[in-house]
Motif scaffolding. Structure first.
Motif, PDB file in Angstrom:
ATOM      1  N   ALA A   1      -6.761  -9.544  -3.835  1.00 32.44           N
ATOM      2  CA  ALA A   1      -7.127  -9.325  -2.439  1.00 32.44           C
ATOM      3  C   ALA A   1      -6.634  -7.946  -2.033  1.00 32.44           C
ATOM      4  O   ALA A   1      -5.502  -7.567  -2.347  1.00 32.44           O
ATOM      5  CB  ALA A   1      -6.508 -10.393  -1.543  1.00 32.44           C
ATOM      6  N   SER A   2      -7.489  -7.191  -1.360  1.00 27.28           N
ATOM      7  CA  SER A   2      -7.109  -5.908  -0.781  1.00 27.28           C
ATOM      8  C   SER A   2      -6.729  -6.179   0.666  1.00 27.28           C
ATOM      9  O   SER A   2      -7.530  -6.726   1.420  1.00 27.28           O
ATOM     10  CB  SER A   2      -8.275  -4.921  -0.849  1.00 27.28           C
ATOM     11  OG  SER A   2      -8.668  -4.726  -2.187  1.00 27.28           O
ATOM     12  N   VAL A   3      -5.512  -5.805   1.051  1.00 22.22           N
ATOM     13  CA  VAL A   3      -4.970  -6.212   2.341  1.00 22.22           C
ATOM     14  C   VAL A   3      -4.515  -4.996   3.140  1.00 22.22           C
ATOM     15  O   VAL A   3      -3.823  -4.127   2.607  1.00 22.22           O
ATOM     16  CB  VAL A   3      -3.766  -7.171   2.130  1.00 22.22           C
ATOM     17  CG1 VAL A   3      -3.199  -7.635   3.449  1.00 22.22           C
ATOM     18  CG2 VAL A   3      -4.170  -8.357   1.272  1.00 22.22           C
ATOM     19  N   THR A   4      -4.906  -4.948   4.431  1.00 21.19           N
ATOM     20  CA  THR A   4      -4.356  -3.944   5.347  1.00 21.19           C
ATOM     21  C   THR A   4      -3.315  -4.644   6.204  1.00 21.19           C
ATOM     22  O   THR A   4      -3.255  -5.868   6.243  1.00 21.19           O
ATOM     23  CB  THR A   4      -5.451  -3.341   6.249  1.00 21.19           C
ATOM     24  OG1 THR A   4      -6.015  -4.382   7.038  1.00 21.19           O
ATOM     25  CG2 THR A   4      -6.529  -2.652   5.427  1.00 21.19           C
ATOM     26  N   GLY A   5      -2.519  -3.875   6.910  1.00 23.35           N
ATOM     27  CA  GLY A   5      -1.447  -4.432   7.725  1.00 23.35           C
ATOM     28  C   GLY A   5      -1.920  -5.520   8.666  1.00 23.35           C
ATOM     29  O   GLY A   5      -1.262  -6.545   8.840  1.00 23.35           O
TER      30      GLY A   5
ATOM     31  N   PHE B   1      -4.709   5.479  -2.966  1.00 26.09           N
ATOM     32  CA  PHE B   1      -3.385   5.202  -3.543  1.00 26.09           C
ATOM     33  C   PHE B   1      -3.512   4.367  -4.809  1.00 26.09           C
ATOM     34  O   PHE B   1      -2.556   4.202  -5.555  1.00 26.09           O
ATOM     35  CB  PHE B   1      -2.468   4.507  -2.527  1.00 26.09           C
ATOM     36  CG  PHE B   1      -2.855   3.087  -2.185  1.00 26.09           C
ATOM     37  CD1 PHE B   1      -2.217   2.017  -2.795  1.00 26.09           C
ATOM     38  CD2 PHE B   1      -3.841   2.827  -1.246  1.00 26.09           C
ATOM     39  CE1 PHE B   1      -2.564   0.707  -2.475  1.00 26.09           C
ATOM     40  CE2 PHE B   1      -4.187   1.529  -0.919  1.00 26.09           C
ATOM     41  CZ  PHE B   1      -3.559   0.462  -1.535  1.00 26.09           C
ATOM     42  N   VAL B   2      -4.711   3.859  -5.068  1.00 22.08           N
ATOM     43  CA  VAL B   2      -5.005   3.114  -6.295  1.00 22.08           C
ATOM     44  C   VAL B   2      -5.768   4.047  -7.223  1.00 22.08           C
ATOM     45  O   VAL B   2      -6.784   4.632  -6.835  1.00 22.08           O
ATOM     46  CB  VAL B   2      -5.839   1.851  -6.000  1.00 22.08           C
ATOM     47  CG1 VAL B   2      -6.192   1.131  -7.285  1.00 22.08           C
ATOM     48  CG2 VAL B   2      -5.096   0.927  -5.046  1.00 22.08           C
TER      49      VAL B   2
ATOM     50  N   PRO C   1       3.267   9.079  -8.279  1.00 20.77           N
ATOM     51  CA  PRO C   1       2.233   8.192  -7.733  1.00 20.77           C
ATOM     52  C   PRO C   1       2.297   8.129  -6.206  1.00 20.77           C
ATOM     53  O   PRO C   1       3.334   8.406  -5.608  1.00 20.77           O
ATOM     54  CB  PRO C   1       2.609   6.842  -8.334  1.00 20.77           C
ATOM     55  CG  PRO C   1       4.090   6.898  -8.471  1.00 20.77           C
ATOM     56  CD  PRO C   1       4.390   8.332  -8.843  1.00 20.77           C
ATOM     57  N   SER C   2       1.179   7.752  -5.592  1.00 15.66           N
ATOM     58  CA  SER C   2       1.149   7.555  -4.138  1.00 15.66           C
ATOM     59  C   SER C   2       1.278   6.074  -3.798  1.00 15.66           C
ATOM     60  O   SER C   2       1.019   5.665  -2.681  1.00 15.66           O
ATOM     61  CB  SER C   2      -0.130   8.155  -3.540  1.00 15.66           C
ATOM     62  OG  SER C   2      -1.254   7.615  -4.183  1.00 15.66           O
TER      63      SER C   2
ATOM     64  N   ARG D   1       2.205   3.951  -0.368  1.00  9.90           N
ATOM     65  CA  ARG D   1       3.436   4.544   0.174  1.00  9.90           C
ATOM     66  C   ARG D   1       3.221   5.196   1.530  1.00  9.90           C
ATOM     67  O   ARG D   1       4.173   5.492   2.235  1.00  9.90           O
ATOM     68  CB  ARG D   1       3.996   5.580  -0.789  1.00  9.90           C
ATOM     69  CG  ARG D   1       4.594   4.982  -2.019  1.00  9.90           C
ATOM     70  CD  ARG D   1       5.217   6.061  -2.876  1.00  9.90           C
ATOM     71  NE  ARG D   1       6.004   5.447  -3.936  1.00  9.90           N
ATOM     72  CZ  ARG D   1       6.545   6.114  -4.913  1.00  9.90           C
ATOM     73  NH1 ARG D   1       6.394   7.429  -4.985  1.00  9.90           N
ATOM     74  NH2 ARG D   1       7.234   5.499  -5.840  1.00  9.90           N
ATOM     75  N   THR D   2       1.962   5.446   1.909  1.00  7.64           N
ATOM     76  CA  THR D   2       1.692   6.176   3.156  1.00  7.64           C
ATOM     77  C   THR D   2       1.165   5.288   4.278  1.00  7.64           C
ATOM     78  O   THR D   2       0.993   5.768   5.393  1.00  7.64           O
ATOM     79  CB  THR D   2       0.672   7.303   2.906  1.00  7.64           C
ATOM     80  OG1 THR D   2      -0.572   6.720   2.509  1.00  7.64           O
ATOM     81  CG2 THR D   2       1.167   8.263   1.844  1.00  7.64           C
ATOM     82  N   GLY D   3       0.872   4.033   4.024  1.00  9.43           N
ATOM     83  CA  GLY D   3       0.318   3.188   5.074  1.00  9.43           C
ATOM     84  C   GLY D   3       0.432   1.719   4.741  1.00  9.43           C
ATOM     85  O   GLY D   3       0.836   1.353   3.636  1.00  9.43           O
TER      86      GLY D   3
END
Length: 131
Positions: A7-11, A52-53, A80-81, A117-119
């Motif tokens: 699963a790709s998850v945002t905040g 970031f992936v 890496p990011s 790492r940025t969001g």
């Protein structure tokens, strides 16, 4: 057999399971499952704009004895990011080093999470390795 769910998850979507992708492969020596942005080689692909992936970020490889390992492939950047964490069910979480490999023992279940790492974005990959 190794079974993966992703699963790709945002905040805002933390804890949601909508849009899950699944892949599996028999525990045959040389079998490979990949996670990343490149849909031509990855069975589980993240959104194209999730930079970031890496193009190919994680590689699950079955060894000669039918055991699986996961490698965070070293990309084109020196740093890496993202960061990658591995948790086995009922156990503590460990970091997977950039370019590093971790073993997935037979009968194990758990989750590998790629954190931006940025969001507040992550890719959550659940795994189940049958005996």
């Amino acid at each position: 057999m190794l079974e993966l769910t992703m699963a790709s998850v945002t905040g805002a979507d933390a804890g949601a399971t909508a849009g899950m992708l699944m892949a599996d492969a028999p525990s045959d020596p040389g079998a490979v499952l990949r996670v990343g942005r490149d849909r031509t080689v990855c069975r589980l692909a993240t959104p194209d704009d999730w930079l970031f992936v890496s193009r190919v970020h994680l590689e699950f490889l079955c060894g000669p004895e039918g055991s699986w390992q996961v490698t965070w492939l070293h990309g084109s950047r020196p740093e890496p990011s993202s960061e990658v964490r591995l948790t086995f069910a009922g156990m503590s979480t460990q970091s997977v080093p950039y370019g590093g490999t971790a073993q997935l023992p037979a009968g194990s279940t758990g989750e590998i999470v790629i954190f931006d790492r940025t969001g507040p974005q992550s890719v959550n990959v659940g795994f189940y390795h049958e005996r």
